[in-house]
Design an enzyme around this catalytic site. Sequence first.
Site, PDB file in Angstrom:
ATOM      1  N   LYS A  19       0.335  15.917  14.201  1.00  0.00           N
ATOM      2  CA  LYS A  19       2.194  15.568  14.365  1.00  0.00           C
ATOM      3  C   LYS A  19       1.846  13.932  13.704  1.00  0.00           C
ATOM      4  O   LYS A  19       0.988  13.492  14.433  1.00  0.00           O
ATOM      5  CB  LYS A  19       3.260  15.795  14.867  1.00  0.00           C
ATOM      6  CG  LYS A  19       3.229  15.266  16.447  1.00  0.00           C
ATOM      7  CD  LYS A  19       4.078  15.918  17.883  1.00  0.00           C
ATOM      8  CE  LYS A  19       3.679  15.522  18.695  1.00  0.00           C
ATOM      9  NZ  LYS A  19       4.359  16.820  19.607  1.00  0.00           N
ATOM     10  N   TYR A  68       2.742 -19.917  20.247  1.00  0.00           N
ATOM     11  CA  TYR A  68       4.150 -19.881  20.493  1.00  0.00           C
ATOM     12  C   TYR A  68       5.123 -19.788  21.707  1.00  0.00           C
ATOM     13  O   TYR A  68       4.105 -19.546  23.459  1.00  0.00           O
ATOM     14  CB  TYR A  68       4.986 -18.342  19.288  1.00  0.00           C
ATOM     15  CG  TYR A  68       4.974 -18.085  18.171  1.00  0.00           C
ATOM     16  CD1 TYR A  68       5.762 -19.168  17.525  1.00  0.00           C
ATOM     17  CD2 TYR A  68       5.000 -17.892  17.525  1.00  0.00           C
ATOM     18  CE1 TYR A  68       5.988 -18.896  16.722  1.00  0.00           C
ATOM     19  CE2 TYR A  68       5.050 -17.334  16.258  1.00  0.00           C
ATOM     20  CZ  TYR A  68       5.769 -18.651  15.332  1.00  0.00           C
ATOM     21  OH  TYR A  68       5.300 -18.411  13.820  1.00  0.00           O
TER      22      TYR A  68
HETATM   23  C1  PLP Z   1       3.045  16.596  20.857  1.00  0.00           C
HETATM   24  C2  PLP Z   1       3.224  18.220  21.312  1.00  0.00           C
HETATM   25  C3  PLP Z   1       2.039  18.745  22.205  1.00  0.00           C
HETATM   26  C4  PLP Z   1       0.876  18.186  22.308  1.00  0.00           C
HETATM   27  O1  PLP Z   1       0.810  17.174  23.246  1.00  0.00           O
HETATM   28  P1  PLP Z   1      -0.397  16.012  24.128  1.00  0.00           P
HETATM   29  O2  PLP Z   1       0.221  15.504  25.229  1.00  0.00           O
HETATM   30  O3  PLP Z   1      -0.338  15.051  22.614  1.00  0.00           O
HETATM   31  O4  PLP Z   1      -1.323  16.926  24.258  1.00  0.00           O
HETATM   32  C5  PLP Z   1       2.077  19.737  22.488  1.00  0.00           C
HETATM   33  N1  PLP Z   1       3.745  20.905  21.955  1.00  0.00           N
HETATM   34  C6  PLP Z   1       4.350  20.126  22.337  1.00  0.00           C
HETATM   35  C7  PLP Z   1       5.800  21.099  22.013  1.00  0.00           C
HETATM   36  C8  PLP Z   1       4.716  18.919  21.830  1.00  0.00           C
HETATM   37  O5  PLP Z   1       5.642  18.699  20.996  1.00  0.00           O
END
Ligand code: PLP
Length: 371
Positions: free
Chosen positions: A40, A261
């Site tokens: 994702k 800054y």
């Molecule tokens: C993002 C996600 C994962 C992966 O989690 P990580 O901690 O990045 O390994 C797995 N299951 C769900 C439902 C997620 O939203």
Amino acid sequence: MPPLPDSASAVLTVDLAALAGNWRLLAARSGSAECAAVVKSDAYGIGVTQAAPALAAAGCGTFFIATAEEGAELRGILGPVPNILAFNGPMEGTAADLLAHSIVPVLNDLGQIGVWTGAARSAGLRLAAALHVDTGMNRLGLPPEEVAVLGSEPERLDGIEVVLVMSHLACAEQPDNPKNEDQLLSFLRLKGALAAAPASLANSSGIFLGAQTHFEMVRPGAALYGVNPTPLKANPMAEVVHLQGKILQVRQIDSPQSVGYGAAFLADSPRRIATVALGYADGYFRSLGGRGAGMLGGTRVPLAGRVSMDLLTLDVTDAPPEQAKPGSWISLIGGGIPLDEVASAAGTIGYEILTALGPRYRRVYTGGHTA
Ligand SMILES: *Cc1c(COP(=O)(O)O)cnc(C)c1O
């Protein structure tokens, strides 16, 4: 490693061989469970167009994304064979797109189940789906009351082939947190109320909690990209991301001069300051001002003063002058500055550092099977 492109100001090198190696390591750690890959948010910022084929070539056959749009994009990248599942599930506006691209939705409540059975009816097809039961995250997933409804009214799933029952751990990176055991027991109970199907509970850190969390499928994301899934122990994952910025200018300053800054860095002695061509607009967090560090040759060089939009400044006094000069490259993430260290200095987690990696970086992919 090939020489860095002279024409670039900042180079993000993504090591696809390390990514594939990380997937293999996680698959080996997961015993007989299938090791999926969570890609994702553009594969956590590293580039799904390159990452997903590298994972598929390593043997990964199941991919998770969040949205229907990401699913359509990934289907275009990977072609028809791999399984693609969408965590966010179908809404009235997205069911047709999910169906058109053969994306298997994760159904998160009775409403989404209704949307998907409706889509199955209209299409005259039996449609695959995953069921997400909530075991204590209280974010997505069927609450226990809705799981009970499904148990007593199984016809609510008419037209749906449940290919996976899943849940998500809230505290997997803390192996001693009692919430892990609570969620495991709750998962066993809830999935027991449903018809038998392959099950999945573990994210990256969950894999390291032990075999009882593996079930039939594990769903790592962050660890694939080099985030340490076991923060209390040494990082078992290989480094995937290396960010290097080019020195534009080096100046000598003396007390009582300041840098940047807010005059936030005050020289208390003669200092050499290097200005590097990236900043918070590139996803290098402003909160790293005065806290982050770079690696120049073999010398660790601290940030001096605040991070600007397109620039940052480092105190390179301790680096050899032949290295601390315009045109030299300083590693800012990876290359001796671990991703998780950058994240904790920025007050965040590696996930956010990765997904913030900006569009201006020249991206160089190494170690790919086609490279
Ligand atoms: C993002 C996600 C994962 C992966 O989690 P990580 O901690 O990045 O390994 C797995 N299951 C769900 C439902 C997620 O939203």
